[in-house]
Design a protein around this motif. Structure first.
Motif, mmCIF file in Angstrom:
data_model
loop_
_atom_site.group_PDB
_atom_site.id
_atom_site.type_symbol
_atom_site.label_atom_id
_atom_site.label_comp_id
_atom_site.label_asym_id
_atom_site.label_seq_id
_atom_site.Cartn_x
_atom_site.Cartn_y
_atom_site.Cartn_z
ATOM 1 N N ASN A 88 54.582 73.256 51.692
ATOM 2 C CA ASN A 88 55.822 72.674 51.185
ATOM 3 C C ASN A 88 55.621 72.118 49.775
ATOM 4 N N HIS A 89 56.607 72.323 48.926
ATOM 5 C CA HIS A 89 56.581 71.747 47.584
ATOM 6 C C HIS A 89 58.008 71.478 47.143
ATOM 7 N N ARG A 90 58.158 70.671 46.107
ATOM 8 C CA ARG A 90 59.484 70.275 45.647
ATOM 9 C C ARG A 90 59.399 69.887 44.174
ATOM 10 N N VAL A 91 60.564 69.733 43.541
ATOM 11 C CA VAL A 91 60.641 69.198 42.179
ATOM 12 C C VAL A 91 61.463 67.925 42.248
ATOM 13 N N ARG A 92 60.854 66.840 41.830
ATOM 14 C CA ARG A 92 61.512 65.531 41.874
ATOM 15 C C ARG A 92 61.446 64.889 40.497
ATOM 16 N N LEU A 93 61.385 63.565 40.486
ATOM 17 C CA LEU A 93 61.260 62.827 39.234
ATOM 18 C C LEU A 93 59.878 63.038 38.623
ATOM 19 N N PRO A 94 59.785 63.160 37.302
ATOM 20 C CA PRO A 94 58.465 63.145 36.663
ATOM 21 C C PRO A 94 57.763 61.825 36.951
ATOM 22 N N GLN A 95 56.433 61.855 36.901
ATOM 23 C CA GLN A 95 55.655 60.669 37.254
ATOM 24 C C GLN A 95 55.605 59.633 36.139
ATOM 25 N N LEU A 96 55.723 60.062 34.886
ATOM 26 C CA LEU A 96 55.534 59.150 33.766
ATOM 27 C C LEU A 96 56.863 58.687 33.196
ATOM 28 N N SER A 97 56.896 57.425 32.757
ATOM 29 C CA SER A 97 58.141 56.847 32.247
ATOM 30 C C SER A 97 58.607 57.528 30.966
ATOM 31 N N ASP A 98 57.670 58.144 30.200
ATOM 32 C CA ASP A 98 58.105 58.798 28.966
ATOM 33 C C ASP A 98 58.858 60.093 29.228
ATOM 34 N N ARG A 99 58.985 60.445 30.515
ATOM 35 C CA ARG A 99 59.785 61.611 30.864
ATOM 36 C C ARG A 99 61.269 61.262 31.004
ATOM 37 N N PHE A 100 61.608 59.974 30.804
ATOM 38 C CA PHE A 100 62.985 59.513 30.859
ATOM 39 C C PHE A 100 63.454 59.177 29.448
ATOM 40 N N GLU A 101 64.748 59.292 29.222
ATOM 41 C CA GLU A 101 65.297 59.050 27.891
ATOM 42 C C GLU A 101 66.537 58.181 27.986
ATOM 43 N N CYS B 76 56.905 68.783 31.171
ATOM 44 C CA CYS B 76 57.746 67.698 31.676
ATOM 45 C C CYS B 76 57.187 67.096 32.965
ATOM 46 N N GLY B 77 56.716 67.943 33.872
ATOM 47 C CA GLY B 77 56.244 67.458 35.164
ATOM 48 C C GLY B 77 57.381 67.345 36.170
ATOM 49 N N GLY B 78 57.032 66.970 37.388
ATOM 50 C CA GLY B 78 58.016 66.836 38.462
ATOM 51 C C GLY B 78 57.681 67.655 39.688
ATOM 52 N N LEU B 79 56.802 68.686 39.539
ATOM 53 C CA LEU B 79 56.397 69.476 40.698
ATOM 54 C C LEU B 79 55.501 68.638 41.601
ATOM 55 N N GLU B 80 55.798 68.635 42.900
ATOM 56 C CA GLU B 80 55.011 67.903 43.877
ATOM 57 C C GLU B 80 54.673 68.810 45.053
ATOM 58 N N VAL B 81 53.471 68.625 45.595
ATOM 59 C CA VAL B 81 52.962 69.442 46.691
ATOM 60 C C VAL B 81 52.670 68.544 47.885
ATOM 61 N N GLU B 82 53.074 68.970 49.076
ATOM 62 C CA GLU B 82 52.838 68.151 50.263
ATOM 63 C C GLU B 82 51.348 68.080 50.579
ATOM 64 N N ASP B 83 50.875 66.869 50.842
ATOM 65 C CA ASP B 83 49.484 66.651 51.225
ATOM 66 C C ASP B 83 49.286 67.194 52.637
ATOM 67 N N VAL B 84 48.415 68.190 52.767
ATOM 68 C CA VAL B 84 48.280 68.873 54.064
ATOM 69 C C VAL B 84 47.698 67.957 55.132
ATOM 70 N N SER B 85 47.020 66.900 54.728
ATOM 71 C CA SER B 85 46.444 65.976 55.708
ATOM 72 C C SER B 85 47.380 64.816 56.020
ATOM 73 N N ARG B 86 48.468 64.682 55.235
ATOM 74 C CA ARG B 86 49.427 63.584 55.440
ATOM 75 C C ARG B 86 50.838 64.142 55.319
ATOM 76 N N PRO B 87 51.345 64.763 56.368
ATOM 77 C CA PRO B 87 52.683 65.370 56.314
ATOM 78 C C PRO B 87 53.736 64.374 55.857
ATOM 79 N N GLY B 88 54.592 64.835 54.936
ATOM 80 C CA GLY B 88 55.645 63.981 54.401
ATOM 81 C C GLY B 88 55.258 63.263 53.132
ATOM 82 N N ILE B 89 53.968 63.276 52.786
ATOM 83 C CA ILE B 89 53.482 62.664 51.549
ATOM 84 C C ILE B 89 53.282 63.772 50.514
ATOM 85 N N PHE B 90 53.862 63.593 49.330
ATOM 86 C CA PHE B 90 53.773 64.602 48.283
ATOM 87 C C PHE B 90 52.973 64.058 47.100
#
Length: 335
Positions: free
Chosen positions: A266-279, A222-236
């Motif tokens: 830091n990591h989080r689960v948000r929206l999947p990146q691809l539109s086919d992950r929505f129904e 499904c996707g949705g896992l995001e990891v914080e960019d260590v060189s750009r705090p706040g960007i996942f």
């Protein structure tokens, strides 16, 4: 930032020490630079992974009444059993002793997921909360087996990390992880309108670090896992699912052990990146299944700086602390 990929197959070649060293140092470099790494060609079979996801889906398809035959005990001290949507709230907040208002504030945006937590049958301080065997025959037996199969793989990874950290004893970390204080977590993220996540009316799993030494994550497509960019705090950045891989991340305890040489990111689960992950017309997110396995030292184990990670010019940054003490600071804010 990209999540590094490490081919673990050469680690098992005990006849070629140079190959083992290469894998170990690739692993440590990924944990130093990013804190996350995708491990392929590990020893956990595709068959047992497929079975684990099948059993998990069958569990979460049970009725609420059946799942509530094994409820998560009240409070934070025992971290086992079924947690219904809204019970748990992941956060980075540490307990300060007067936490009622902080807990209330955290829960203004609920986490829309349900969970089943499992540990070692021998851990009397964290007793498992099993549904009756007749409710889902075979579930308990499989999960007990899967728990220890995951521990075998995790122990190999800990040995590789010790080697990559240039410790003389390859078993330095495994000696401190008996396996009896690990945690197997079955996670089901419920379908939710994408707009609710976009406007932060609900959450799947907010940004956090893990309390463990390491976490091994198995996930569906499904996707949705995001990891914080260590060189750009706040960007996942997204961590795209890779079939049969392990997404490994460093936990807080290993960061402390390694004197910040290895990174708990830091990591989080948000929206999947691809539109086919929505129904459907309301853009309902697909349900998501994942299985994190947390490798933790025994409760009375003291976490203090690894010898190879400190020197006269780089002294230990953290005071020694036991796993139980650190766990209490984090867990008491979650429930």
């Amino acid at each position: 930032m990209k999540i590094p990929v490490v081919d673990f197959s050469s680690w098992y070649n005990t006849q070629d020490e140079s190959s083992r060293q290469r894998v170990a140092h690739e692993l440590v470099e990924a944990c130093r630079e990013v804190g996350f790494v995708c491990i392929v060609n590990h020893s956990l079979s595709e068959t047992i992974l497929n079975a684990a996801f099948d059993w998990m889906r069958r569990f979460f398809e049970l009725s609420d009444e059946e799942k509530m035959q094994a409820p998560h005990p009240e409070g934070w001290a025992v971290h086992r059993g079924y947690s219904w949507p809204g019970l748990e709230k992941v956060s980075q907040t540490m307990s300060s002793g007067n936490d009622d208002e902080a807990r209330k504030k955290l829960r203004e945006v609920p986490d829309v997921k349900e969970i089943y937590d499992i540990g070692s049958e021998e851990n009397a301080a964290q007793p498992n909360q099993w549904i009756p065997k007749e409710t889902l025959p075979g579930f308990q037996a499989f999960m007990v087996r899967f728990y220890w199969e995951c521990n075998k793989v995790g122990s190999e990874i800990l040995r590789a990390l010790a080697t990559g950290l240039d410790l003389e004893d390859e078993c330095y970390l495994t000696k401190r992880h008996s396996g009896y204080n690990n945690q197997l977590r079955l996670l089901h993220y419920l379908p939710v309108p994408a707009e609710d996540l976009e406007k932060e009316r609900t959450a799947r799993c907010p940004a956090h670090t893990d309390w463990s030494s390491i976490t091994m994550l198995f996930q569906d497509d499904c996707g949705g896992l995001e990891v914080e960019d260590v060189s750009r705090p706040g960007i996942f950045v997204p961590s795209a699912p890779l079939k049969n891989s392990i997404v490994l991340n460093v936990g807080d305890l290993l960061q402390r052990w390694s004197n910040d040489r290895l990174r708990s990111t830091n990591h989080r689960v948000r929206l999947p990146q691809l539109s086919d992950r929505f129904e459907g017309p309301h853009r309902m997110t697909r349900e998501r299944y994942s299985i994190p396995y947390f490798m933790s030292p025994d409760p009375d184990m003291v976490i203090e700086c690894i010898p190879s990670c400190m020197s006269e010019g780089n002294p230990a940054k953290y005071k020694p602390i036991t796993q139980a003490e650190y766990n209490k600071m984090r867990a008491s804010m979650m429930y």
